[in-house]
Design an enzyme around this catalytic site. Structure first.
Site, PDB file in Angstrom:
ATOM      1  N   ASP A  35     -30.512  -3.471  11.308  1.00 34.13           N
ATOM      2  CA  ASP A  35     -29.093  -4.553  10.533  1.00 34.13           C
ATOM      3  C   ASP A  35     -29.893  -5.575  11.552  1.00 34.13           C
ATOM      4  O   ASP A  35     -29.412  -6.796  11.056  1.00 34.13           O
ATOM      5  CB  ASP A  35     -28.226  -4.059  11.223  1.00 34.13           C
ATOM      6  CG  ASP A  35     -27.161  -3.321  10.431  1.00 34.13           C
ATOM      7  OD1 ASP A  35     -27.442  -2.584  10.102  1.00 34.13           O
ATOM      8  OD2 ASP A  35     -25.752  -2.734  11.148  1.00 34.13           O
ATOM      9  N   SER A  84      -3.168   5.609  -6.190  1.00 31.75           N
ATOM     10  CA  SER A  84      -2.204   3.908  -5.531  1.00 31.75           C
ATOM     11  C   SER A  84      -0.850   4.763  -6.486  1.00 31.75           C
ATOM     12  O   SER A  84      -0.802   5.843  -6.636  1.00 31.75           O
ATOM     13  CB  SER A  84      -2.650   2.779  -6.648  1.00 31.75           C
ATOM     14  OG  SER A  84      -3.174   3.648  -7.594  1.00 31.75           O
ATOM     15  N   LYS A 118       8.128  -0.466   1.807  1.00 33.31           N
ATOM     16  CA  LYS A 118       6.415  -0.375   0.889  1.00 33.31           C
ATOM     17  C   LYS A 118       5.915  -1.710   1.720  1.00 33.31           C
ATOM     18  O   LYS A 118       6.022  -2.494   1.474  1.00 33.31           O
ATOM     19  CB  LYS A 118       6.325  -0.781  -0.003  1.00 33.31           C
ATOM     20  CG  LYS A 118       4.773  -0.911  -1.439  1.00 33.31           C
ATOM     21  CD  LYS A 118       4.712  -0.660  -2.254  1.00 33.31           C
ATOM     22  CE  LYS A 118       3.217  -0.319  -2.919  1.00 33.31           C
ATOM     23  NZ  LYS A 118       2.465  -1.657  -2.303  1.00 33.31           N
ATOM     24  N   ARG A 139      -9.428   2.040   2.314  1.00 31.99           N
ATOM     25  CA  ARG A 139      -9.390   3.154   1.693  1.00 31.99           C
ATOM     26  C   ARG A 139     -10.573   2.376   0.173  1.00 31.99           C
ATOM     27  O   ARG A 139     -10.655   3.511  -0.421  1.00 31.99           O
ATOM     28  CB  ARG A 139      -7.780   2.230   0.107  1.00 31.99           C
ATOM     29  CG  ARG A 139      -7.416   2.648  -0.949  1.00 31.99           C
ATOM     30  CD  ARG A 139      -6.375   2.554  -1.515  1.00 31.99           C
ATOM     31  NE  ARG A 139      -6.266   2.987  -2.986  1.00 31.99           N
ATOM     32  CZ  ARG A 139      -6.224   2.574  -3.895  1.00 31.99           C
ATOM     33  NH1 ARG A 139      -7.232   1.546  -4.593  1.00 31.99           N
ATOM     34  NH2 ARG A 139      -6.095   3.323  -5.106  1.00 31.99           N
ATOM     35  N   GLU A 174      -0.611   2.174   6.745  1.00 36.10           N
ATOM     36  CA  GLU A 174      -0.274   1.017   5.987  1.00 36.10           C
ATOM     37  C   GLU A 174      -1.473   0.050   7.047  1.00 36.10           C
ATOM     38  O   GLU A 174      -0.112  -0.082   8.864  1.00 36.10           O
ATOM     39  CB  GLU A 174       0.513   0.405   6.076  1.00 36.10           C
ATOM     40  CG  GLU A 174       0.447  -0.899   4.735  1.00 36.10           C
ATOM     41  CD  GLU A 174      -0.189  -0.271   4.014  1.00 36.10           C
ATOM     42  OE1 GLU A 174      -0.857   0.934   3.571  1.00 36.10           O
ATOM     43  OE2 GLU A 174      -0.379  -1.423   2.628  1.00 36.10           O
ATOM     44  N   LYS A 282       9.609   8.852  -2.604  1.00 37.36           N
ATOM     45  CA  LYS A 282       9.122   9.857  -2.714  1.00 37.36           C
ATOM     46  C   LYS A 282       9.798  11.048  -2.937  1.00 37.36           C
ATOM     47  O   LYS A 282      10.221  11.471  -1.811  1.00 37.36           O
ATOM     48  CB  LYS A 282       7.892  10.367  -1.191  1.00 37.36           C
ATOM     49  CG  LYS A 282       7.201   8.987  -1.469  1.00 37.36           C
ATOM     50  CD  LYS A 282       6.407   8.968   0.428  1.00 37.36           C
ATOM     51  CE  LYS A 282       5.466   7.707   0.687  1.00 37.36           C
ATOM     52  NZ  LYS A 282       4.679   7.886   1.644  1.00 37.36           N
ATOM     53  N   LYS A 306       9.389  -2.603  -7.244  1.00 35.31           N
ATOM     54  CA  LYS A 306       9.280  -3.595  -6.405  1.00 35.31           C
ATOM     55  C   LYS A 306       9.991  -4.296  -6.480  1.00 35.31           C
ATOM     56  O   LYS A 306      11.106  -4.595  -6.969  1.00 35.31           O
ATOM     57  CB  LYS A 306       7.806  -3.698  -6.870  1.00 35.31           C
ATOM     58  CG  LYS A 306       6.604  -3.676  -7.116  1.00 35.31           C
ATOM     59  CD  LYS A 306       6.032  -3.974  -5.658  1.00 35.31           C
ATOM     60  CE  LYS A 306       4.859  -3.486  -5.550  1.00 35.31           C
ATOM     61  NZ  LYS A 306       3.671  -4.184  -6.129  1.00 35.31           N
ATOM     62  N   CYS A 402      -5.137 -15.964 -36.396  1.00 38.81           N
ATOM     63  CA  CYS A 402      -5.921 -16.110 -37.533  1.00 38.81           C
ATOM     64  C   CYS A 402      -5.964 -16.111 -39.293  1.00 38.81           C
ATOM     65  O   CYS A 402      -7.011 -16.760 -39.787  1.00 38.81           O
ATOM     66  CB  CYS A 402      -6.518 -13.949 -37.879  1.00 38.81           C
ATOM     67  SG  CYS A 402      -5.619 -12.945 -38.717  1.00 38.81           S
ATOM     68  N   CYS A 429      -9.808  -9.377 -37.055  1.00 39.41           N
ATOM     69  CA  CYS A 429      -9.514 -10.762 -36.384  1.00 39.41           C
ATOM     70  C   CYS A 429      -9.856 -10.874 -35.419  1.00 39.41           C
ATOM     71  O   CYS A 429      -9.943 -10.251 -34.610  1.00 39.41           O
ATOM     72  CB  CYS A 429      -7.575 -10.017 -36.544  1.00 39.41           C
ATOM     73  SG  CYS A 429      -7.343 -11.366 -35.058  1.00 39.41           S
TER      74      CYS A 429
HETATM   75  S1  IVH Z   1       2.676   6.395   0.155  1.00 34.13           S
HETATM   76  C1  IVH Z   1      -0.763   8.691  -3.228  1.00 34.13           C
HETATM   77  N1  IVH Z   1       4.022   4.567   1.362  1.00 34.13           N
HETATM   78  O1  IVH Z   1       0.740   1.053  -1.397  1.00 34.13           O
HETATM   79  C2  IVH Z   1      -0.100   6.805  -2.205  1.00 34.13           C
HETATM   80  N2  IVH Z   1       2.302   3.646   0.519  1.00 34.13           N
HETATM   81  O2  IVH Z   1       0.145   0.730  -3.945  1.00 34.13           O
HETATM   82  C3  IVH Z   1       0.474   7.477  -2.276  1.00 34.13           C
HETATM   83  N3  IVH Z   1       1.460   1.606   0.963  1.00 34.13           N
HETATM   84  O3  IVH Z   1      -2.333   2.254  -1.310  1.00 34.13           O
HETATM   85  C4  IVH Z   1       0.536   6.031  -0.903  1.00 34.13           C
HETATM   86  N4  IVH Z   1       3.802   1.207   2.269  1.00 34.13           N
HETATM   87  O4  IVH Z   1      -1.654   1.547   0.891  1.00 34.13           O
HETATM   88  C5  IVH Z   1       2.773   4.809   0.644  1.00 34.13           C
HETATM   89  N5  IVH Z   1       4.983   3.942   3.034  1.00 34.13           N
HETATM   90  C6  IVH Z   1       4.208   4.327   1.981  1.00 34.13           C
HETATM   91  C7  IVH Z   1       3.684   2.475   2.084  1.00 34.13           C
HETATM   92  C8  IVH Z   1       2.256   2.420   0.971  1.00 34.13           C
HETATM   93  C9  IVH Z   1       2.315   0.731   1.706  1.00 34.13           C
HETATM   94  C10 IVH Z   1       0.805   0.976   0.511  1.00 34.13           C
HETATM   95  C11 IVH Z   1      -0.542   2.108   0.797  1.00 34.13           C
HETATM   96  C12 IVH Z   1      -0.929   1.982  -1.414  1.00 34.13           C
HETATM   97  C13 IVH Z   1      -0.481   1.028  -1.777  1.00 34.13           C
HETATM   98  C14 IVH Z   1       0.251   1.548  -3.881  1.00 34.13           C
END
Ligand code: IVH
Length: 674
Positions: A35, A84, A118, A139, A174, A282, A306, A402, A429
């Site tokens: 590096d 995701s 989230k 990720r 996170e 979940k 959301k 078109c 078109c």
């Molecule tokens: S569960 C299989 N739990 O949201 C994916 N994700 O849009 C399981 N995130 O990449 C993710 N808070 O970085 C989970 N309580 C939470 C979360 C969370 C934030 C983020 C995470 C993921 C993204 C997906």
């Protein structure tokens, strides 16, 4: 040789050397110098270019490496992919989520969910072996992450050692920055999420340490032994190991509880010291999660609901029409620019003709604009008190850009007239054709870096690209003369295009953009056709009829998809364009990574409804055990599993004729020892 020539010669020599190092470093991920040497050479070159600006015309270093240089991390494969999440934006979409999981699991009552904020930060995966943190990854693309261990080690909240943990434990969560801490960094970054991301990706972990990053754990990756039976207990266990767990996580079940927890957190949102952009719901039971599995991008057992975003008011200057790649005609409001949640918005979607009529939206109206997450801003409502008395009702054009007449189709499933008008001319078109090109080069399709939407627009406007095949026969000499293109960017483009020529069948099917054929369906079709040769039979009118009859039997492919395939291939121009594209590509056979299991090398098919599980789950289970699901009864079929609710008699008869093993639902479970 003059002094100037000498300098040019020296610069060229060093640049060549640098390109070699750079390629080894970034493209092959196999550095040939340290590096230190790499950075030293870079500095030298930058110094020379600064002193003698004319050197930049030969090769501008900044264009070669850009931002990548300062953020080099080695790539490590995630032991379990970091997927995701699917999104929901309203109650209906949450009801749909509930319905889907219940259907898949074949369970009538509502299923218990874990409701978790989230966190709007950057996800990371921490790997502990024998209780010691061995490495941490970002990720990345979900399959490969970047090794950011050093930077993660600077986060005090992340335990470096845990006791009484399984031999291998990956904790996922996170990384974020507190809102108060962000105040001090406000002029450097646009928002806390960017600040956290920027800090985590610092090459020098001493820089990371300067910013107080925090962490919330929300799940696990690979583990050597079972930790708990459900998500709630899993979070408790993580808490016992001293991982920070968000205090607003709770168990809920019904739609009214979903709505309630969503509202409660939205109200709390501004008082929290971290950004949240919704709630992740979940399925709580981990064995249910396991049964539900995932689609190509996201788990079936979770969804991100959301928050309803940010709103602003503006005035509609005009209503324009946009044509999408499937021919959908979308009205777009051109509005007086307005800032919505930190982003300047000057276009907002009006969805479709029905929406305009229902809300009676007119040019000149004052409207409320909403922007939620990454979705396109939309016009939410009209303030009729501010309407000009002389304003006129907006008449939605019945023609595409078109010039041809558009249609509203009748849905095969709901039998209702579609709200969306469409131009049905496919590649004929020009407006659709251009959008199709943008889809073809996109990430999940051919993924051609350097050929983004803007470049396609540009190449299209100068009539440089008209059909997908043109992408693979570009005149690079001409491009070189265009503004904004240099030797290196052309070299990169050439490489990206060349690399993308080799494409696997299912990805190819997705890329050509047949309506109703997304990634999942393209995989099912890939599995059905196996080779591009077989797929090419769709171009033959007679063969296509026979193929489409069989396609109807494929689980996941319904009348809507079959009709869409028929519409696509019966259009002469579409067929001709796709055939010429295929002639310049190397389309690899579909490669299903067959799992090794009890049903390896067995072909299986299901008919009728089952008692214990849905057909989708039965299918997923068969694949999990190594079987291949067939779409029609043929000599290749080993087992036909017959459910007790409305099995197709024709399939049973044909299977009997061909001596295929027929089995009941019970026998099928016996076969798998369930
Ligand atoms: S569960 C299989 N739990 O949201 C994916 N994700 O849009 C399981 N995130 O990449 C993710 N808070 O970085 C989970 N309580 C939470 C979360 C969370 C934030 C983020 C995470 C993921 C993204 C997906």
């Amino acid at each position: 040789m003059t002094e100037k020539e000498k300098i040019i010669k020296l610069y060229k020599k060093k640049i060549d050397k640098f390109l070699k190092y750079n390629k080894a470093y970034f493209q092959k991920d196999d550095p040939i110098v340290s590096d230190f040497q790499f950075d030293k050479l870079k500095k030298e070159l930058l110094g020379l270019a600064k002193k003698y600006p004319h050197l930049k015309k030969i090769e501008n270093l900044e264009n070669i490496v850009g931002h990548k240089l300062s953020t080099k991390f080695s790539k490590v494969k995630h032991s379990k992919a970091m997927l995701s999440l699917g999104n929901a934006f309203n109650k209906e979409e949450m009801l749909d989520f509930q319905k889907k999981i219940k259907n898949f699991l074949n369970i009538k009552p509502d299923i218990e969910l874990s409701s978790e904020p989230k966190i709007d930060g950057i996800s990371a995966s921490l790997r502990y072996e024998k209780g010691k943190l061995v490495y941490g990854l970002s990720r990345g693309d979900g399959i490969f992450g970047e090794d950011i261990t050093e930077n993660l080690l600077t986060i005090n909240e992340i335990p470096k050692k845990i006791i009484n943990a399984p031999e291998v434990l990956e904790v996922r969560g996170e990384v974020y920055i507190g809102k108060r801490d962000f105040e001090k960094l406000k002029n450097k970054f646009a928002n806390p999420r960017n600040a956290a991301g920027g800090s985590l990706r610092q090459k020098d972990s001493r820089e990371t340490k300067k910013i107080p990053l925090k962490f919330f754990a929300y799940g696990i990756g690979e583990t050597s032994s079972e930790i708990s039976k459900n998500q709630t207990d899993l979070l408790k266990k993580l808490k016992d190991w001293y991982f920070p767990i968000n205090s607003h996580c709770k168990k809920i079940r019904t739609i009214s509880e979903i709505e309630k927890s969503h509202e409660e957190l939205e109200n709390l949102r501004s008082s929290l010291d971290y950004d949240v952009d919704g709630i992740v719901y979940k399925v709580n039971d981990l064995s249910f999660q396991n049964r539900l599995g995932s689609t190509s991008n996201s788990p079936r057992w979770a969804i991100a609901y959301k928050f309803s975003s940010v709103k602003a008011s503006s005035r509609i200057k005009d209503i324009a029409i946009q044509v999408g790649r499937t021919g959908a005609i979308t009205p777009v409001a051109k509005i007086d620019p307005v800032t919505v949640g930190g982003v300047v918005v000057s276009n907002a979607t009006l969805h479709n003709e029905d929406e305009i009529n229902r809300k009676d939206i007119r040019i000149g109206d004052t409207v409320v604009i909403q922007r939620a997450g990454d979705v396109i801003p939309q016009v939410l409502s009209v303030d009729k008190s501010k309407r000009d008395k002389n304003s006129k009702k907006f008449i939605f054009p019945d023609k595409c850009l078109c010039g041809f007449t558009t249609k509203k189709e009748i849905s095969l499933t709901t039998k209702k007239t579609d709200a969306v008008r469409r131009c049905t001319r496919g590649y004929e078109c020009d407006f659709i054709a251009k959008e199709k090109l943008k889809h073809i080069v996109s990430k999940d399709a051919f993924d051609i870096e350097g050929l983004g939407k803007k470049v396609i627009d540009n190449f299209w406007n100068i009539k440089f690209i008209r059909t997908p095949a043109d992408i693979f026969c570009l005149n690079y000499d001409k491009i070189e003369k265009m503004e904004g293109w240099g030797k290196l960017s052309i070299k990169n483009l050439k490489k990206a295009i060349n690399d993308s020529k080799k494409i696997v069948l299912d990805r190819f099917i997705y890329s050509i953009g047949i309506r109703h054929i997304g990634q999942e369906n393209a995989k099912i079709l890939g599995g059905f056709f196996q080779t591009s040769k077989k797929f090419s039979e769709l171009f033959n009118d007679k063969k296509r009829k026979d193929i489409l009859k069989n396609l109807d039997d494929l689980d996941g492919i319904g009348h809507t998809q079959v009709k869409s395939i028929e519409d696509f291939f019966s259009n002469q121009k579409n067929s001709q364009i796709i055939q010429s594209l295929m002639s310049v590509l190397i389309i690899k056979d579909f490669e299903k990574i067959n799992k090794i299991g009890k049903l390896s090398n067995k072909n299986i098919m299901f008919t009728g409804g089952f008692k214990k599980m849905s057909r989708s789950e039965a299918k997923a289970l068969a694949e999990e055990n190594g079987a291949k699901i067939l779409g029609s009864v043929s000599k290749k079929l080993n087992y036909l599993v017959v459910g007790n609710s409305k099995p197709t008699q024709k399939k049973i008869e044909k299977a009997k004729e061909l001596d295929v093993d027929l089995m009941t639902e019970e026998k099928w479970y016996d076969l798998l020892d369930r």
